[in-house]
Motif scaffolding. Structure first.
Motif, short mmCIF file in Angstrom:
data_model
loop_
_atom_site.label_atom_id
_atom_site.label_comp_id
_atom_site.label_asym_id
_atom_site.label_seq_id
_atom_site.Cartn_x
_atom_site.Cartn_y
_atom_site.Cartn_z
N ALA A 194 0.82 -1.19 0.00
CA ALA A 194 0.00 0.00 0.00
C ALA A 194 0.86 1.26 0.00
CB ALA A 194 -0.92 -0.01 1.22
N GLY A 195 0.25 2.37 -0.40
CA GLY A 195 0.90 3.66 -0.25
C GLY A 195 1.70 4.16 -1.43
N THR A 196 1.76 3.41 -2.52
CA THR A 196 2.46 3.90 -3.70
C THR A 196 1.72 5.10 -4.27
OG1 THR A 196 3.29 1.71 -4.27
CG2 THR A 196 3.24 3.35 -6.03
N ARG A 197 2.41 6.23 -4.41
CA ARG A 197 1.80 7.41 -5.04
C ARG A 197 1.98 7.22 -6.55
NH1 ARG A 197 -1.18 10.24 -1.13
NH2 ARG A 197 -0.21 9.63 0.84
N LEU A 198 0.97 6.64 -7.17
CA LEU A 198 1.13 6.13 -8.51
C LEU A 198 1.46 7.22 -9.53
CD1 LEU A 198 1.08 3.49 -10.11
CD2 LEU A 198 -1.28 4.02 -10.72
N TYR A 199 0.84 8.38 -9.39
CA TYR A 199 1.10 9.45 -10.36
C TYR A 199 2.59 9.78 -10.41
CZ TYR A 199 1.51 14.04 -12.47
OH TYR A 199 1.91 15.10 -13.24
N TRP A 200 3.21 9.92 -9.26
CA TRP A 200 4.63 10.31 -9.24
C TRP A 200 5.53 9.18 -9.73
CZ3 TRP A 200 5.00 15.16 -9.37
CH2 TRP A 200 4.07 15.97 -8.72
N ALA A 201 5.13 7.95 -9.45
CA ALA A 201 5.89 6.82 -9.99
C ALA A 201 5.80 6.78 -11.52
CB ALA A 201 5.38 5.51 -9.40
N MET B 153 -2.08 4.12 -4.12
CA MET B 153 -2.56 2.86 -4.72
C MET B 153 -1.92 1.68 -4.00
SD MET B 153 -4.50 2.10 -7.50
CE MET B 153 -4.25 3.36 -8.76
N ARG B 154 -2.68 0.63 -3.82
CA ARG B 154 -2.12 -0.61 -3.31
C ARG B 154 -1.75 -1.49 -4.49
NH1 ARG B 154 -1.75 -3.66 1.24
NH2 ARG B 154 -1.52 -5.90 0.87
N LEU B 155 -0.49 -1.93 -4.50
CA LEU B 155 0.01 -2.81 -5.57
C LEU B 155 0.32 -4.18 -5.00
CD1 LEU B 155 2.57 -0.34 -7.26
CD2 LEU B 155 0.20 -0.76 -7.92
N ASP B 156 -0.29 -5.21 -5.55
CA ASP B 156 0.00 -6.60 -5.15
C ASP B 156 0.52 -7.35 -6.35
OD1 ASP B 156 -0.99 -6.56 -2.37
OD2 ASP B 156 -2.94 -6.21 -3.31
N ARG B 157 1.66 -7.99 -6.21
CA ARG B 157 2.26 -8.69 -7.33
C ARG B 157 1.37 -9.83 -7.80
NH1 ARG B 157 7.19 -7.19 -8.94
NH2 ARG B 157 8.37 -5.85 -7.52
N TYR C 276 -9.18 4.16 -13.06
CA TYR C 276 -10.45 3.57 -13.43
C TYR C 276 -10.39 2.04 -13.41
CZ TYR C 276 -12.16 8.19 -14.52
OH TYR C 276 -12.56 9.49 -14.42
N LEU C 277 -9.24 1.48 -13.71
CA LEU C 277 -9.09 0.02 -13.59
C LEU C 277 -9.11 -0.42 -12.13
CD1 LEU C 277 -6.43 -0.71 -16.37
CD2 LEU C 277 -8.87 -1.29 -16.40
N ALA C 278 -8.61 0.44 -11.24
CA ALA C 278 -8.70 0.13 -9.81
C ALA C 278 -10.14 0.19 -9.32
CB ALA C 278 -7.83 1.09 -9.01
N LYS C 279 -10.91 1.14 -9.84
CA LYS C 279 -12.30 1.29 -9.42
C LYS C 279 -13.22 0.26 -10.09
CE LYS C 279 -13.81 4.39 -7.29
NZ LYS C 279 -14.10 4.48 -5.82
N HIS C 280 -12.73 -0.33 -11.16
CA HIS C 280 -13.54 -1.31 -11.91
C HIS C 280 -12.72 -2.58 -12.11
CE1 HIS C 280 -16.65 1.71 -12.82
NE2 HIS C 280 -15.62 2.55 -12.87
#
Length: 483
Positions: free
Chosen positions: A180-187, A478-482, A310-314
């Motif tokens: 959790a906690g990845t600031r996706l925009y900045w990445a 965003m939460r990222l899970d491999r 949107y893929l996270a929300k859907h």
């Protein structure tokens, strides 16, 4: 007597969803957004012309609607559209700006049959930082430069660019880690900057690349500075310094690019030659490189961020496009493989509709003219607003709903009007790199899909900041899970 324009405006108001149907920010913000100022005329039409005045308001003294426009973006524009119809004016950036909303008004400006609109409007905002970029050129000069530049965006060139960006994207995405906690925009922004420096300049990551990337960011942010003077610590001054650094870098490296045979965009512009023997001067190459670097990485960052959100929300759509990506296997995808990601392309197109990466385009009225029966005097700064067109209920079913299948071959709502969907602009200045941008966004999301499943809390809703181009205020945690 009610004029034809007023009848049309009334019809538009009836078609626009009520305020309660539009997404609203928090209560305090809502009051600020709803506050209205008395409507006045921009200018009196010439006697006997049969034209109507453009209506609008200047907003608060001095700053006008500048801060409101930056804070609320699409929400602000939709409410102005509802109140004033497709042609309205507002005070912003110390100027009176006429905004054209809806496909019909947009078409008048971008087709520009009577040559009443010039690119001079862009120069007001960005010329100091993106001087003589392709988008800032007019008529014959623009046509000549575009013909030369097209040699850098042929299919063969795109094949090379896709091959070059693949390893950078795969390595960058894998390096994010997880949890959790990845600031996706900045990445994503860092990754697209790395791709731009790699593909456009054949420049590896390192301190020099970071310095170049910072200069580009400063130039972009400076374009919408409220204080448009190089005061210490201000965004305008940072942009001026960034532009100077970029000019020095490209000038120093240009001779080697002229002499070599590299596959990067910098080399391509140095060698681009039309059948008539037309080529860019050294100054042309420098100006176009600075502009293209900005245009390429910012639009891709915004589009991939919106699509990921949107893929996270859907999640049902996320699984659908992941299955498509995994079917390509483990090889880095080439152009033909990326073309097969059809569901992903639907998602990207819908994300471009909901979050237009360039929410406004600027023109200048170079002579007295009219749009949809409204009088616009020469010298007026014009804003053309794709974001508004993307939510017009005359052309989109449930326009505030995420629905990628509206772009499917059986529906093609984007074909309801030539300017209903226009994330890449339109007319003679339509984005020359739109195919490159689609390939890069597909390649980036493909690497994300095969590496992670990602999610946001059920009640999370992104809020976009429009200080320059759309940016999620919180960086999109965003939460990222491999996988």
């Amino acid at each position: 007597m009610v004029s034809a324009v007023d009848r049309m405006t009334g019809s538009l108001r009836e078609r626009m969803p009520p305020l309660t149907a539009l997404p609203l920010p928090r209560t305090l913000d809502s009051r600020l957004l709803r506050k209205q100022w008395p409507a006045t005329e921009l200018a009196a039409p010439p006697p006997g012309s049969g034209l109507e005045p453009v209506l609008g308001d200047a907003g608060p003294p001095i700053i006008g609607h500048t801060l409101k426009q930056m804070r609320f973006g699409v929400e602000y524009g939709l409410r102005r559209y509802e109140r004033y119809g497709p042609v309205w004016w507002s005070g912003a950036f110390g100027r009176r700006i006429v905004t054209l909303t809806g496909p019909e008004a947009t078409q008048v400006a971008l087709v520009n049959r009577d040559k009443a609109f010039s690119q001079e409007g862009w120069r007001f905002f960005i010329d100091r930082f993106f001087h003589r970029g392709l988008m800032l050129l007019d008529v014959g000069e623009h046509h000549t430069h575009r013909r030369i530049m097209q040699e850098a965006f042929t299919r063969d060139r795109l094949v090379g660019y896709v091959a070059s960006m693949g390893p950078t994207l795969r390595e960058g995405v894998r390096g994010w880690g997880g949890g959790a906690g990845t600031r996706l925009y900045w990445a994503l922004k860092q990754l697209t900057l790395d791709v731009a420096t790699r593909v456009f300049m054949d420049m590896r990551s390192g301190s020099d690349a970071r310095q170049i990337n910072r200069a580009f960011v400063d130039c972009v942010r400076a374009a919408t500075a409220v204080i448009r003077y190089p005061v210490p610590g201000g965004r305008w001054r940072a942009g001026v310094k960034g532009r100077a650094l970029l000019e020095r870098y490209f000038a120093a490296n240009l001779p080697a690019k002229r002499a070599g045979d590299g596959r990067d965009l910098f080399s391509a512009l140095c060698h681009a030659t039309t059948d008539d023997g037309e080529r860019f001067t050294d100054a042309d190459v420098i100006n176009h490189m600075i502009f293209l670097m900005m245009a390429a990485h910012d639009t891709t960052t915004i589009t991939s961020t919106a699509a990921a959100y949107y893929l996270a929300k859907h999640p049902e759509w996320q699984e659908r496009v992941r299955e498509e990506s995994l079917a390509l296997g483990d090889e880095l995808p080439d152009i033909e493989a990326l073309d097969r990601l059809e569901s992903l392309e639907l998602v990207i197109k819908e994300s471009l509709r909901l979050v237009a990466p360039v929410p406004s385009m600027t023109r200048m009225a170079v002579k007295d003219t009219a749009v949809l029966g409204r009088y616009i005097p020469a010298g007026t700064l014009i804003g053309v607003s794709p974001s508004m067109n993307h939510f017009d209920p005359d052309h989109w079913t449930n326009p505030h709903t995420f629905d990628p299948e509206r772009f499917d071959a059986d529906r093609r709502e984007d074909k309801s009007h030539r300017y209903a969907w226009m994330p890449f602009g339109g007319g003679a200045h339509k984005c020359i790199g739109m195919h490159f941008g689609m390939f890069e966004t597909k390649a980036l999301l493909h690497e994300m899909l095969r590496t992670y499943r990602w999610s946001v809390p059920r009640d999370y809703r992104v809020r976009w900041d429009y200080v320059s181009l759309p940016v999620p205020v919180d960086g999109l945690p965003m939460r990222l899970d491999r996988v």
